[in-house]
Design an enzyme around this catalytic site. Structure first.
Site, PDB file in Angstrom:
ATOM      1  N   GLU A   1       3.790   8.025  15.838  1.00  0.00           N
ATOM      2  CA  GLU A   1       2.532   7.720  16.516  1.00  0.00           C
ATOM      3  C   GLU A   1       1.777   6.608  15.786  1.00  0.00           C
ATOM      4  O   GLU A   1       1.233   5.706  16.414  1.00  0.00           O
ATOM      5  CB  GLU A   1       1.664   8.984  16.627  1.00  0.00           C
ATOM      6  CG  GLU A   1       2.279  10.072  17.496  1.00  0.00           C
ATOM      7  CD  GLU A   1       2.705   9.555  18.866  1.00  0.00           C
ATOM      8  OE1 GLU A   1       1.886   8.872  19.528  1.00  0.00           O
ATOM      9  OE2 GLU A   1       3.844   9.834  19.278  1.00  0.00           O
ATOM     10  N   THR A   2       1.751   6.661  14.467  1.00  0.00           N
ATOM     11  CA  THR A   2       1.127   5.580  13.706  1.00  0.00           C
ATOM     12  C   THR A   2       1.892   4.286  13.917  1.00  0.00           C
ATOM     13  O   THR A   2       1.310   3.209  14.066  1.00  0.00           O
ATOM     14  CB  THR A   2       1.089   5.924  12.207  1.00  0.00           C
ATOM     15  OG1 THR A   2       0.384   7.148  12.023  1.00  0.00           O
ATOM     16  CG2 THR A   2       0.398   4.822  11.409  1.00  0.00           C
ATOM     17  N   GLY A   3       3.223   4.387  13.937  1.00  0.00           N
ATOM     18  CA  GLY A   3       4.054   3.212  14.174  1.00  0.00           C
ATOM     19  C   GLY A   3       3.764   2.549  15.504  1.00  0.00           C
ATOM     20  O   GLY A   3       3.744   1.313  15.605  1.00  0.00           O
TER      21      GLY A   3
ATOM     22  N   GLU B   1      -1.670   7.426   0.028  1.00  0.00           N
ATOM     23  CA  GLU B   1      -2.790   7.893  -0.795  1.00  0.00           C
ATOM     24  C   GLU B   1      -2.426   9.150  -1.576  1.00  0.00           C
ATOM     25  O   GLU B   1      -3.084   9.486  -2.574  1.00  0.00           O
ATOM     26  CB  GLU B   1      -4.025   8.154   0.066  1.00  0.00           C
ATOM     27  CG  GLU B   1      -3.938   9.319   1.036  1.00  0.00           C
ATOM     28  CD  GLU B   1      -3.338   8.928   2.376  1.00  0.00           C
ATOM     29  OE1 GLU B   1      -3.571   9.661   3.356  1.00  0.00           O
ATOM     30  OE2 GLU B   1      -2.634   7.893   2.447  1.00  0.00           O
TER      31      GLU B   1
ATOM     32  N   GLU C   1      10.126   1.767  10.537  1.00  0.00           N
ATOM     33  CA  GLU C   1      11.108   2.837  10.319  1.00  0.00           C
ATOM     34  C   GLU C   1      10.349   4.139  10.470  1.00  0.00           C
ATOM     35  O   GLU C   1       9.531   4.497   9.630  1.00  0.00           O
ATOM     36  CB  GLU C   1      11.742   2.701   8.928  1.00  0.00           C
ATOM     37  CG  GLU C   1      13.088   3.413   8.824  1.00  0.00           C
ATOM     38  CD  GLU C   1      12.996   4.790   8.223  1.00  0.00           C
ATOM     39  OE1 GLU C   1      12.620   5.727   8.978  1.00  0.00           O
ATOM     40  OE2 GLU C   1      13.296   4.947   7.040  1.00  0.00           O
TER      41      GLU C   1
ATOM     42  N   CYS D   1      13.153  11.561   6.608  1.00  0.00           N
ATOM     43  CA  CYS D   1      13.157  11.121   7.999  1.00  0.00           C
ATOM     44  C   CYS D   1      14.493  11.373   8.683  1.00  0.00           C
ATOM     45  O   CYS D   1      14.539  11.609   9.896  1.00  0.00           O
ATOM     46  CB  CYS D   1      12.781   9.645   8.093  1.00  0.00           C
ATOM     47  SG  CYS D   1      13.802   8.565   7.068  1.00  0.00           S
TER      48      CYS D   1
ATOM     49  N   GLY E   1       6.915   5.503   8.368  1.00  0.00           N
ATOM     50  CA  GLY E   1       6.033   6.649   8.549  1.00  0.00           C
ATOM     51  C   GLY E   1       6.214   7.288   9.912  1.00  0.00           C
ATOM     52  O   GLY E   1       7.275   7.177  10.536  1.00  0.00           O
ATOM     53  N   GLY E   2       5.167   7.955  10.389  1.00  0.00           N
ATOM     54  CA  GLY E   2       5.229   8.692  11.645  1.00  0.00           C
ATOM     55  C   GLY E   2       5.272   7.786  12.861  1.00  0.00           C
ATOM     56  O   GLY E   2       4.751   6.671  12.862  1.00  0.00           O
TER      57      GLY E   2
ATOM     58  N   LYS F   1       0.835  -1.202   0.000  1.00  0.00           N
ATOM     59  CA  LYS F   1       0.000   0.000   0.000  1.00  0.00           C
ATOM     60  C   LYS F   1       0.871   1.254   0.000  1.00  0.00           C
ATOM     61  O   LYS F   1       1.533   1.573   0.986  1.00  0.00           O
ATOM     62  CB  LYS F   1      -0.926   0.057   1.212  1.00  0.00           C
ATOM     63  CG  LYS F   1      -2.024   1.134   1.055  1.00  0.00           C
ATOM     64  CD  LYS F   1      -2.693   1.508   2.351  1.00  0.00           C
ATOM     65  CE  LYS F   1      -1.965   2.601   3.073  1.00  0.00           C
ATOM     66  NZ  LYS F   1      -1.994   3.925   2.374  1.00  0.00           N
TER      67      LYS F   1
ATOM     68  N   GLU G   1       9.414  16.342  15.160  1.00  0.00           N
ATOM     69  CA  GLU G   1       9.729  16.262  13.728  1.00  0.00           C
ATOM     70  C   GLU G   1       8.794  17.167  12.936  1.00  0.00           C
ATOM     71  O   GLU G   1       7.574  16.986  12.945  1.00  0.00           O
ATOM     72  CB  GLU G   1       9.597  14.826  13.241  1.00  0.00           C
ATOM     73  CG  GLU G   1      10.023  14.643  11.805  1.00  0.00           C
ATOM     74  CD  GLU G   1       9.939  13.196  11.346  1.00  0.00           C
ATOM     75  OE1 GLU G   1      10.854  12.743  10.646  1.00  0.00           O
ATOM     76  OE2 GLU G   1       8.949  12.527  11.690  1.00  0.00           O
TER      77      GLU G   1
END
Length: 482
Positions: free
Chosen positions: A226-228, A174, A245, A279, A223-224, A171, A377
């Protein structure tokens, strides 16, 4: 890049969600991509599971080597088209996009060659048995990547996952799906068997469905933070294999003996490459107080000289940021820094250029370690500059965030550089350089910058299970304590 791009999984077309893909340089529509439905997530994972269980992909290393090399050749033949697609979709300068495509091709070839060279580890043991270490694929792997390096970061995951014999549901962001939509057609031409590579488009809803799916055995996410963290928690419920990562707030340490013009050059490159949307961007510049003032003076001149504009032009050094939403976030951070007491030395103002998301790179000084502009960040062309008076203080400042993805050290004293590097909490440390990832070496972070490593042999190992088989050459009675 006009018209619509229809995403399909198998023979069923995705639900007709009118997601408009914009060119950040103009904010004009360059494509319309239909988001995948939750039903299509189910179908894609099902196809990947069936392919893993029934196709020869996981067993036939020769086939995998052949396909990966052919895919690299096909991509190389269309390198210019892919580079232009990346620039149109992300806003990065065309020269940077061309480097991305070159590195993407090299990544494919590296993993094809790596599995071609790899042989099972075997050794005769002290008790006259033989031990063999076998690396096996994990199963269905969900690969989720961000928008800043759509094709390159995607290949960092896809190449080792396929090389190891896994099947994949991929994925892209988007915001930037176009290069992988193009790659999907090349994957078919390269001979990847049906069900081995599956592409889904959409936002976090699609990503969450993938992460939570019971038949997904491994999740690899960039990705970020918090999502991680949320992904990590979800994977822990079912003991799924996971690689993350995540974010960074990387320091560049500039010591007194550094030539100022060279230090400024590395600062510009480390901080503002890809509009600072990296990053590992060196967003915190730490400068020895002995050269602090002349460094700032030279830095201001260099920042003012950066060529900002249409990213398709060869002379452009900085293009637009990814979206108006992200542009607003960057501006909010600059404003917050000033409210916290920082001074805006230069930049931070918008640029009126063809309706795009352009902003002048910003330099914040007189900052304190506790400020959010130092700790969080920003992911854009904004840096903070702090001074230090000793090697020990430089290390404390460098390690003084929750992140630990990368760091840079500039000095002519290599003994000092190596001594400092030993104390830095970062997954990648460049001495007298910055930004270059090497495919042969591990890439990842300390602390909240992630779990696991990509690239190199570590990147391949991240998509395998390790099995130890110990063999006694003949069946005999157990030798209890003798």
């Amino acid at each position: 890049m006009n018209g619509q791009v229809n995403v399909t999984v198998g023979k069923k077309q995705a639900k007709p969600c009118k997601r408009e893909i914009l060119n950040p340089a103009t904010n004009k529509i360059i494509a319309k991509v239909f988001d995948s439905s939750l039903q299509q997530v189910e179908e894609a994972v099902g196809k990947a599971k069936q392919a893993f269980e029934q196709s020869e992909w996981k067993k036939n290393k020769s086939l995998r080597i052949e396909v990966l090399k052919k895919l690299a050749n096909l991509l190389e033949n269309e390198a210019n088209i892919f580079a232009e697609t990346e620039t149109l979709n992300t806003g990065k300068p065309i020269k940077e996009a061309q480097l991305d495509i070159e590195d993407t091709i090299n990544c494919l070839r590296y993993y094809a060659n790596l599995i071609e060279e790899n042989q099972p580890w075997t050794k005769d043991m002290f008790d006259d048995t033989n031990s063999k270490i076998i690396q096996e694929p994990i199963g269905v792997c969900a690969l989720i990547v961000p928008w800043n390096f759509p094709l390159l970061l995607g290949m960092w995951k896809l190449a080792p996952a396929l090389a190891a014999g896994n099947t994949v549901v991929f994925k892209p962001s988007e915001l930037t799906p176009l290069s992988f939509l193009k790659l999907a057609s090349l994957c078919e031409k390269a001979g990847i068997p049906e069900g081995v590579f599956n592409l889904l488009t959409g936002d976090g809803e699609v990503g969450s469905a993938l992460v939570e799916h019971k038949d997904v055995a491994k999740v690899s996410f960039t990705g970020g933070s918090e999502t991680g963290k949320r992904i990590y928690q979800q994977c822990a419920k079912e003991m799924k294999r996971v690689s993350l990562e995540l974010g960074g707030k990387s320091p560049l340490l500039i010591f007194e003996d550094s030539e100022i013009d060279i230090a400024v050059d590395w600062t510009i490159f480390g901080s503002f490459f890809n509009q600072g949307q990296v990053c590992v961007a060196s967003s915190r510049i730490l400068v020895d107080e002995a050269i602090y003032k002349p460094f700032l003076s030279a830095l201001m001149e260099a920042v003012a000289a950066i060529k900002i504009g249409n990213p398709l032009r060869e002379e452009t050094e900085m293009g637009p940021v990814i979206s108006t939403e992200h542009l607003n976030k960057i501006q909010d951070f600059i404003k917050l820094g000033q409210e916290e007491g920082a001074n805006l030395l230069t930049g931070g103002t918008l640029i009126d250029c063809e309706g795009g998301n352009y902003i002048k790179p910003a330099v914040l000084v007189d900052v304190e370690q506790h400020m959010k502009v130092v700790q969080e960040e920003i992911f854009g062309p904004v840096i903070t500059v702090q001074s230090f008076s000793s090697e020990e203080e430089a290390i404390v400042l460098a390690n003084g965030t929750r992140f630990g993805l990368a760091a840079g050290i500039l000095t002519n004293d290599l003994m000092k550089a190596e001594r400092v590097a030993e104390h830095l909490q970062a997954g990648t440390i460049w001495i007298n350089g910055y930004h270059t990832p090497h495919i042969e070496t591990a890439w990842g972070g300390f602390k909240e910058s992630g779990i696991g490593r990509e690239l190199g042999p570590s990147g391949l190992a991240a998509f395998t299970e390790t099995k130890h088989v110990n063999t006694n050459s003949k069946l005999a009675r157990a030798n209890w304590y003798q």
